[in-house]
Design a protein around this motif. Structure first.
Motif, short mmCIF file in Angstrom:
data_model
loop_
_atom_site.label_atom_id
_atom_site.label_comp_id
_atom_site.label_asym_id
_atom_site.label_seq_id
_atom_site.Cartn_x
_atom_site.Cartn_y
_atom_site.Cartn_z
N MET A 194 10.94 -25.69 3.07
CA MET A 194 10.23 -25.28 4.28
C MET A 194 9.01 -24.44 3.91
N GLU A 195 7.86 -24.78 4.50
CA GLU A 195 6.64 -24.06 4.19
C GLU A 195 6.59 -22.71 4.91
N ALA A 196 6.11 -21.70 4.17
CA ALA A 196 5.89 -20.38 4.77
C ALA A 196 4.41 -20.26 5.14
N LYS A 197 4.13 -19.61 6.23
CA LYS A 197 2.75 -19.42 6.67
C LYS A 197 2.18 -18.15 6.07
N LEU A 198 1.04 -18.28 5.37
CA LEU A 198 0.39 -17.11 4.79
C LEU A 198 -0.28 -16.29 5.88
N THR A 199 -0.22 -14.96 5.72
CA THR A 199 -0.85 -14.04 6.67
C THR A 199 -1.95 -13.27 5.96
N PRO A 200 -3.18 -13.26 6.48
CA PRO A 200 -4.25 -12.52 5.82
C PRO A 200 -3.89 -11.04 5.65
N GLY A 201 -4.23 -10.50 4.48
CA GLY A 201 -4.04 -9.08 4.22
C GLY A 201 -2.64 -8.67 3.82
N ARG A 202 -1.70 -9.59 3.72
CA ARG A 202 -0.32 -9.25 3.38
C ARG A 202 -0.12 -9.34 1.86
N HIS A 203 0.17 -8.21 1.23
CA HIS A 203 0.41 -8.16 -0.21
C HIS A 203 1.62 -7.28 -0.47
N TRP A 204 2.43 -7.63 -1.45
CA TRP A 204 3.67 -6.89 -1.71
C TRP A 204 3.41 -5.42 -2.02
N LEU A 205 2.30 -5.10 -2.69
CA LEU A 205 2.02 -3.69 -3.01
C LEU A 205 1.59 -2.92 -1.75
N LEU A 206 0.90 -3.60 -0.84
CA LEU A 206 0.56 -2.95 0.43
C LEU A 206 1.81 -2.72 1.27
N ASP A 207 2.80 -3.60 1.14
CA ASP A 207 4.08 -3.35 1.82
C ASP A 207 4.70 -2.05 1.32
N TRP A 208 4.64 -1.84 0.01
CA TRP A 208 5.17 -0.60 -0.58
C TRP A 208 4.36 0.60 -0.12
N VAL A 209 3.05 0.46 -0.08
CA VAL A 209 2.16 1.53 0.37
C VAL A 209 2.50 1.95 1.79
N ASP A 210 2.70 0.98 2.67
CA ASP A 210 3.03 1.28 4.06
C ASP A 210 4.42 1.90 4.18
N GLU A 211 5.35 1.42 3.40
CA GLU A 211 6.72 1.92 3.47
C GLU A 211 6.80 3.39 3.09
N PHE A 212 5.96 3.81 2.13
CA PHE A 212 6.01 5.20 1.68
C PHE A 212 4.79 6.00 2.14
N ASP A 213 4.12 5.49 3.18
CA ASP A 213 3.05 6.21 3.87
C ASP A 213 1.98 6.72 2.90
N VAL A 214 1.51 5.82 2.06
CA VAL A 214 0.42 6.15 1.14
C VAL A 214 -0.90 5.78 1.81
N THR A 215 -1.75 6.76 2.02
CA THR A 215 -3.03 6.51 2.67
C THR A 215 -4.21 6.74 1.74
N ALA A 216 -3.95 7.24 0.54
CA ALA A 216 -5.00 7.47 -0.46
C ALA A 216 -4.38 7.34 -1.85
N SER A 217 -5.16 6.87 -2.80
CA SER A 217 -4.63 6.63 -4.14
C SER A 217 -4.13 7.92 -4.81
N GLU A 218 -4.70 9.06 -4.43
CA GLU A 218 -4.28 10.33 -5.03
C GLU A 218 -2.83 10.67 -4.71
N GLN A 219 -2.30 10.10 -3.64
CA GLN A 219 -0.92 10.38 -3.25
C GLN A 219 0.11 9.66 -4.12
N ILE A 220 -0.36 8.71 -4.92
CA ILE A 220 0.53 7.93 -5.76
C ILE A 220 1.37 8.83 -6.68
N TYR A 221 0.72 9.79 -7.28
CA TYR A 221 1.40 10.62 -8.28
C TYR A 221 2.54 11.43 -7.66
N ASP A 222 2.37 11.84 -6.40
CA ASP A 222 3.45 12.56 -5.73
C ASP A 222 4.61 11.63 -5.37
N ARG A 223 4.28 10.38 -5.01
CA ARG A 223 5.34 9.46 -4.60
C ARG A 223 6.21 9.04 -5.78
#
Length: 435
Positions: free
Chosen positions: A1-30
């Motif tokens: 079964m074919e999956a439909k691609l969604t613009p802007g959806r990336h696995w790393l952005l899923d992680w960013v949203d899950e842990f409320d990362v809004t700037a790269s500087e916050q990475i080190y704290d997470r």
């Protein structure tokens, strides 16, 4: 079964949203805590190990990014500044004709290996920096709007060298995986290039390869082994890696049935493909350079396409027609050569005629108004007048100009706006720093 691609959806952005990362500087704290790191590894491991069966909603004007166009780090420096240059120089060029791009972005396979290989503070620091760079550029793609025009798709490369050759033959590009061709390339790089191998701590080695085939960009890597890698081993790894990436990219583009933008800025695979079929419109289109659109930047280009969809479509259709005519005249030439001819023989004259028409209309109107404005002021005022509704402009100018003349001017304005080059004219007259 074919999956439909969604613009802007990336696995790393899923992680960013899950842990409320809004700037790269916050990475080190997470990532100081176990849960975010474990989740990051889980997301990497959950990605498909083979190219998934997917459906692209807008395939007709979609192009895959390959070597020289990919921001994921497989073919370019991972520093955000270098990626910004790639976006403005290369991806802007794609989106001046195409509506969407398909790219891999940061690779889950690379992240899985790096996370599993962390064994020291130095490893963790290097990983943290890489993650911060990736997050920074992905967040910027959301801000400048590029993410909305990007389909992210993982392109696994699980082939050993033997099966990679078989796969390349099946794709019709067996020449680039031919051992004899690869060895000649390796020998050339060893003879002409600069290869450096430096000792790091904990039985690790830093390597870099620089050669004109790589267009001046050193290819760097870190080796984890006790004995020092030989220069030939280093170059063999570089060549094998680039061949694997190209085979993976070509395979993905053919599976998705979309064109592939690759190698335009690299030169590494020049001549590797041997005899090729006649170029298509898409092959030529991504080689075309339009300085006006490059100069306004990716943000304003995408904004202008949203504001003027019909005008952009008219421009693209006209450009595609010019490309078809050029291919019919010189179909045996390389796409880049045909693109240069289209720029010289079609784009430049057509846009020049449009500019002359706009200035002529402006001078005519202002002579009738009776002003003594200079050409520079006239052009600026003309741009402002063009943006006004007819009733407002008439109210401004009617006292000095007979209405029939003004109506004639706006008839000419409507004709002007219907020009195939009007989209370019709007880009050229767009105030800098609009967005």
């Amino acid at each position: 079964m074919e999956a439909k691609l969604t613009p802007g959806r990336h696995w790393l952005l899923d992680w960013v949203d899950e842990f409320d990362v809004t700037a790269s500087e916050q990475i080190y704290d997470r990532i100081r805590f176990a849960t975010p790191m474990e989740r990051l590894y889980e997301l990497c491991e959950s990605q498909p190990k083979t190219l998934p069966s997917v459906r692209i909603p807008h395939r007709a004007h979609t192009i895959a990014t390959g070597y020289g166009f990919e921001i994921g780090g497989r073919s370019a420096c991972i520093h955000p500044n270098c990626r910004r240059v790639l976006i403005n120089d290369n991806l802007t060029r794609l989106l001046q004709f195409f509506d969407h791009v398909v790219m891999e972005g940061p690779s889950p396979l690379t992240y899985s290996d790096e996370i599993a290989g962390i064994s020291s503070d130095a490893d963790f620091e290097y990983f943290s920096q890489t993650l911060a760079h990736d997050v920074e550029i992905l967040l910027e793609m959301r801000v400048n709007g590029l993410a909305d025009y990007t389909y992210f798709l993982n392109r696994p490369n699980m082939y050993c060298r033997h099966h990679m050759m078989i796969h390349a033959d099946q794709l019709g590009i067996g020449r680039i995986a031919d051992p004899d061709v690869a060895n000649r390339t390796i020998d050339r790089i060893l003879t002409e290039g600069v290869i450096r191998v430096n000792k790091l701590e904990d039985e690790r080695w830093s390597t870099s390869v620089r050669h004109p085939l790589l267009k001046g960009l050193p290819v760097s890597a870190t080796w984890q082994r006790k004995e020092k890698p030989t220069k030939r081993e280093v170059v063999e790894e570089v060549v094998a890696g680039k061949i694997a990436v190209m085979v993976s990219d070509v395979g993905a583009a053919k599976a998705l049935q979309i064109p592939l933008a690759a190698t335009a800025q690299t030169g590494f695979f020049d001549g590797y493909f041997g005899e090729t079929s006649a170029p298509t419109v898409d092959d030529v289109a991504y080689h075309i350079s339009i300085p006006i659109l490059k100069d306004i930047g990716i943000t304003d280009l995408l904004q202008l396409k949203r504001e003027l969809p019909e005008e952009f479509s008219s421009f693209r259709n006209s450009l595609a027609g010019a490309i078809r005519e050029a291919i019919e005249r010189t179909g045996s030439k390389a796409p880049a050569e045909i693109a240069t001819q289209v720029e010289k023989n079609y784009l430049s004259p057509a846009f020049s005629d449009l500019l002359k028409s706009s200035k002529s209309s402006a001078r005519s109107l202002y002579r009738k108004i009776g002003t003594g404005l200079t050409l520079g002021v006239t052009s600026a005022a003309f741009g402002a007048l063009f943006s006004m509704p007819l009733v407002v402009a008439a109210g401004v100018a009617a006292a000095a100009t007979p209405l029939p003349q003004l109506y004639k001017f706006f008839d000419e304005k409507r004709d002007f706006e219907m020009s195939d080059m009007y989209f370019l004219w709007r880009a050229a007259t767009r105030p800098t720093g609009t967005h």
